[in-house]
Design a protein around this motif. Structure first.
Motif: not given
Length: 745
Positions: A659-685
């Motif tokens: 979550f701290a990575r998101m607060a620091h903007r150390e994130i990528d906004r990843v499209p659905i088709d490229q998500l497999e294997g990526r680590i989420t920085s937010t809750l997905l609900t």
């Protein structure tokens, strides 16, 4: 205020011109001259419904006369009197009840009735004015005893008429009167609410933040009523209550044991405290209903194995700080708390039961040991028990009214000063006093015997609804009808017994497999209605009725449900539910069936929906159901969602670090088709069911990505029925929507 609580007089001669009628009306007139309303009726009527009038009465006067006690008639008269008094007293021990007669005395009244009375009035021995003063004195004493401490202090303050120089800036509502729209606001909410909206500078009301004065008195009163050692009112919902409990006991690096079917506020607590979560996985059936965590997962040796296999928890030497369990689940599954306490006492520092949906359980024997804290419950030796409850969900609190209950262990007492530091961290310095008052009043309403009667009525109404739904199926639903999820063998003899609602191992109706005997129970006041088209094994029928269509139909006809799944929706029988409300639900479902069977056009049965979604013009109700059911079946969504929630959730980072990575903007906004294997920085609900699927630090797997692709494609094809997934970020690229998730860079 007393004028809203009439003295109710029951006399069959109340409107006659007989001597008795004239004298009882004279008494009524004398009462009204003293400022009380007198309401006269001529018969007991339906005892149960009439006894419910105790909530709006200040006293009852029941007339008996010589005619009632003639030979052969005395016994029926006494029986009616006894039945009426019993109905009143099972709800209200204190409201004054008087007998009024010409010549009959206490000699003629059985003692079991006599001991429940406040007085015996003889018609011709005193003046109507004297008797009226006597009745009003008792009525006033009764009404003056009703208000619990904080609500009493708040009403006195609001009625005092003091000029306000403190916040809030509307100064008791005066500011609203200086603007046309403000005046509309004032007229809508009323003088009392605005006069009672004060700040914590009002010393005579006490302080929520340090639990002093009338606030503290009310919290102590509520603790007594709820049979807890400590109780704290919370004015920002059980989301905040959960965070307070966690911040009072959890620090960075602590291992915590968490029900994977937890509210997102618990996951927020994990992120905020820097804890390392080890999850217990609940069962789940193919209706999408989340079941209980199997009992074996609670055994300490199995929890220890989970900790030892966890990449971040295995090196922590201290015992887990807290275990949080959702009690009850959304659909009403409960755990036997005493068995959990016995398995984990001493192994885990704190047991926290998120009972947002279960504050009523302590007030009825039906629930037994299937709730956290209650009368005569044994204490743990070492482990402290917390329960967080949404007063506003099942009791009579205003929205955001919540409370925290604490049971000390034999060896440990709550350090209130340390606890209050966490309480202050999450509590506004400007709490809404109307919410505090509703916590106070909601607790007072549950004082025995009234609270027991309220819960009894909720259970009875829920059971009657289930009976009514089965009756419709037997008489009209030979081809199809809606089912209420629950045990199949609910005979009339046993339906009101707890044993009928215990989940038994391997029963097909629940679909949760071989559960431990006696460990779980279904709360009957939670009713999940199953629509046709899908069975508990996840197999789709040739035709079906998606629940989203039913609930949109109901909404257009004035019925809003609590939760909607693929082929199920959920309603609750709170203490505020009435016969009219659930009977209306039954009749509207019958109307839906009729509309479906005839394939009535949407412009006729769902005009508001069609006005917002013109693409469905020309569709009938059956046509729409066929389209969406077909897509669900083609994508095997029931199995997909089950596999998704039960798939391996790989913890790749600590939640707080991701979550701290998101607060620091150390994130990528990843499209659905490229998500497999990526680590989420937010809750997905996903909604439904509103249970977080991934938490910060977990890695996307192929099953989850497949579901997100389905949700994206479904949303584009069926506007108006979109699957809402919190955590998905929508952007429009080249005129087309693109959905992405914020992931660790």
């Amino acid at each position: 205020m007393h004028l809203d609580f009439p003295v109710i007089i029951i006399d069959k001669d109340y409107r006659s011109e007989s001597t008795g009628g004239l004298s009882i009306r004279a008494l009524a007139k004398a009462i009204e001259k003293k400022g009380f309303e007198a309401l006269g009726v001529t018969s007991y009527g339906d005892l149960t419904s009439f006894a419910q009038q105790q909530s709006r009465a200040s006293a009852f006067i029941l007339t008996i006369d010589d005619e009632d006690f003639r030979e052969g008639r005395a016994e029926p008269t006494v029986a009616s009197l006894r039945a009426f008094v019993k109905e009143i007293r099972c709800r209200n021990e204190d409201i004054p009840i008087f007998l009024y007669g010409e010549t009959r005395t206490s000699v003629h009244i059985p003692n079991d009735v006599l001991r429940e009375l406040h007085g015996f009035i003889h018609m011709f021995e005193d003046t109507a004015e004297f008797i009226g003063r006597y009745v009003i004195r008792e009525a006033k004493a009764y009404l003056d005893s009703l208000a619990p401490p904080f609500f009493r202090a708040l009403t006195h303050y609001a009625e005092d008429g003091s000029y306000s120089w403190h916040c809030p800036g509307h100064s008791g509502g005066v500011a609203f009167l200086k603007s046309p729209v403000g005046r509309m606001f004032h007229q809508f909410f009323g003088e009392n609410m605005l006069r009672a909206d004060v700040c914590n500078a009002v010393e005579e009301l006490g302080q929520l933040l340090d639990h002093t004065g009338p606030v503290a008195a009310s919290e102590r009163n509520a603790a007594r009523i709820f049979c807890s050692d400590h109780l704290f009112f919370v004015t920002n919902g059980t989301s905040t209550s959960n965070k307070i409990v966690w911040h009072s006991t959890v620090a960075p690096g602590d291992v915590v044991i968490v029900d994977r079917n937890c509210h997102k506020s618990v996951l927020h607590s994990i992120i905020m405290t820097g804890a390392i979560p080890v999850f217990l996985m609940p069962t789940r059936n193919h209706y999408g209903i989340i079941g209980p965590i199997p009992k074996e997962q609670f055994r300490w040796e199995n929890i220890r194995k989970k900790i030892e296999s966890h990449p971040f928890a295995r090196d922590v030497k201290a015992k887990p700080r807290v275990l949080t369990i959702t009690q009850s689940t959304y659909d009403g599954i409960l755990y036997n708390v005493e068995e959990i306490k016995e398995m984990l006492d001493g192994a885990i520092d704190t047991l926290h039961f998120d009972e947002a949906w279960l504050p009523h359980a302590a007030f009825h024997d039906f629930y037994g040991d299937y709730h956290a804290i209650g009368a005569d419950r044994p204490r743990c030796k070492d482990t402290m028990i917390f329960s967080t409850q949404s007063t506003h969900k099942l009791l009579a609190g205003l929205s955001q009214a919540s409370q925290i209950l604490v049971q000390d262990s034999q060896e440990r007492k709550l350090d209130r000063d340390i606890f209050n530091e966490a309480y202050l961290m999450h509590t506004s310095t400007s709490p809404q006093y109307a919410i505090i008052a509703s916590c106070d009043v909601a607790a007072a309403m549950m004082e025995a015997p009234g609270g027991t009667a309220l819960v009894e009525e909720s259970i009875a109404e829920a059971l009657n609804f289930r009976r009514a739904m089965r009756k419709v199926e037997q008489e009209w639903g030979a081809d199809w009808w809606f089912k209420v999820w629950g045990p199949d063998d609910l005979s009339e003899e046993g339906i009101e017994e707890r044993a009928a609602w215990i989940l038994k191992p391997g029963e097909r109706w629940h679909g949760f497999g071989m559960l431990a005997e006696g460990f779980n129970m279904l709360d009957p006041i939670k009713a999940t209605i199953i629509t046709p088209g899908l069975d508990v094994d996840g197999d789709f029928a040739d035709w079906g009725i998606p629940a989203a269509i039913v609930t949109k139909y109901l909404a257009e006809h004035g019925i809003i449900v609590e939760k909607c799944g693929l082929y199920s929706f959920f309603i609750m029988f709170t203490i505020g539910i009435t016969k009219g409300r659930w009977n209306t639900m039954v009749t509207e479902l019958q109307q839906f069936k009729d509309g479906y069977d005839q394939n009535l056009p949407l412009w006729k049965v769902m005009p508001e929906f069609l006005a917002k979604n013109a693409r469905y013009a020309g569709y009938g109700l059956k046509d729409l159901c066929k389209q969406i059911h077909g897509i669900y079946a083609a994508n095997d969504v029931a199995h997909l969602t089950t596999e998704m929630y039960l798939s391996d959730m790989e913890p790749a980072m600590k939640p707080t670090d991701a979550f701290a990575r998101m607060a620091h903007r150390e994130i990528d906004r990843v499209p659905i088709d490229q998500l497999e294997g990526r680590i989420t920085s937010t809750l997905l609900t996903p909604y439904p069911p509103g249970i977080p699927l991934l938490i910060p630090g977990e890695r996307f797997n192929a099953t989850i990505v497949r579901y997100l692709r389905f949700a994206r494609d479904f949303n584009e094809r069926f506007p108006g029925f979109e699957t809402d997934v919190h955590g998905l970020v929508k952007a429009v690229v080249n005129g087309k929507p693109v959905y992405s998730v914020d992931c660790v860079r």
